[in-house]
Design a protein around this motif. Structure first.
Motif, mmCIF file in Angstrom:
data_model
loop_
_atom_site.group_PDB
_atom_site.id
_atom_site.type_symbol
_atom_site.label_atom_id
_atom_site.label_comp_id
_atom_site.label_asym_id
_atom_site.label_seq_id
_atom_site.Cartn_x
_atom_site.Cartn_y
_atom_site.Cartn_z
ATOM 1 N N ALA A 93 -43.743 -53.999 65.400
ATOM 2 C CA ALA A 93 -43.213 -53.244 66.533
ATOM 3 C C ALA A 93 -44.324 -52.914 67.521
ATOM 4 O O ALA A 93 -45.491 -52.774 67.142
ATOM 5 C CB ALA A 93 -42.564 -51.952 66.049
ATOM 6 N N ALA A 94 -43.938 -52.814 68.789
ATOM 7 C CA ALA A 94 -44.868 -52.431 69.849
ATOM 8 C C ALA A 94 -44.108 -51.609 70.881
ATOM 9 O O ALA A 94 -42.956 -51.897 71.189
ATOM 10 C CB ALA A 94 -45.467 -53.668 70.508
ATOM 11 N N ARG A 95 -44.750 -50.599 71.410
ATOM 12 C CA ARG A 95 -44.156 -49.782 72.463
ATOM 13 C C ARG A 95 -44.507 -50.402 73.805
ATOM 14 O O ARG A 95 -45.668 -50.668 74.090
ATOM 15 C CB ARG A 95 -44.686 -48.359 72.380
ATOM 16 N N HIS A 96 -43.477 -50.641 74.630
ATOM 17 C CA HIS A 96 -43.668 -51.159 75.982
ATOM 18 C C HIS A 96 -44.004 -49.970 76.877
ATOM 19 O O HIS A 96 -43.149 -49.113 77.124
ATOM 20 C CB HIS A 96 -42.390 -51.879 76.431
ATOM 21 N N VAL A 97 -45.240 -49.889 77.331
ATOM 22 C CA VAL A 97 -45.737 -48.707 78.044
ATOM 23 C C VAL A 97 -44.910 -48.369 79.287
ATOM 24 O O VAL A 97 -44.493 -47.219 79.453
ATOM 25 C CB VAL A 97 -47.237 -48.866 78.393
ATOM 26 N N PRO A 98 -44.623 -49.319 80.196
ATOM 27 C CA PRO A 98 -43.904 -48.944 81.412
ATOM 28 C C PRO A 98 -42.517 -48.343 81.159
ATOM 29 O O PRO A 98 -42.118 -47.408 81.841
ATOM 30 C CB PRO A 98 -43.790 -50.264 82.191
#
Length: 167
Positions: A93-98
């Motif tokens: 998993a990765a958080r999409h910053v924008p």
């Protein structure tokens, strides 16, 4: 993956009697820095950014170019030593910053916007649970209130549209 790599994140492992262990150790730390609680600037980008900042990451698109060739779908992270790549695995998993959305790899592709669970609790109280069977709209009865029937129909349609009851 080889016997010299970890099974899940393909981190380099140290071997007994290995010279320059610090190189392997530092490489593993750089990859962990990308993979653990990952944050990405963009999802599906094919062209590496021209002037990336150390610590910034991107999810590589399906047709990568330049330094990203051969790393489609991977998380690309820019480090002081250049590009590092973490290959996607089921559940990575990765958080999409924008947007603040979470992207999760399903084994085939990165999925965003999906929330999975059995029920939703707010302050310990269940507010949404599993879908219930369909509820029929009332059609008979000795006293008919058209305004109430319209209201009940609207509520039922709303519950169906939200997926809370079957259609």
């Amino acid at each position: 993956m080889t016997d010299e790599d970890s099974a899940r994140l393909v981190l380099p492992l140290l071997a007994p009697g290995q010279a320059q262990k610090e190189l392997w150790h530092n490489e593993a730390l750089a990859l962990l820095d990308i993979a653990v609680q990952a944050t990405v600037e963009e999802i599906g980008r094919d062209v590496p950014p021209a002037a990336p900042e150390p610590g910034r990451c991107w999810i590589v698109g399906a047709a990568p170019t330049g330094a990203w060739i051969g790393h489609a779908g991977s998380i690309a992270g820019w480090t002081a030593g250049g590009w590092r790549f973490v290959a996607p695995r089921v559940g990575l998993a990765a958080r999409h910053v924008p947007s603040g959305h979470e992207a999760v790899h399903d084994g085939t592709r990165w999925r965003t916007g999906d929330l999975r669970g059995v029920r939703l609790l707010i302050d310990g109280q269940q507010v949404i649970g599993p879908r219930t069977p369909a509820i029929t709209v009332p059609i008979g009865g000795s006293t008919i209130d058209a305004e109430l029937r319209t209201c009940v129909g609207t509520i039922l349609n709303s519950l169906r549209n939200h997926g809370l009851i079957e259609a």
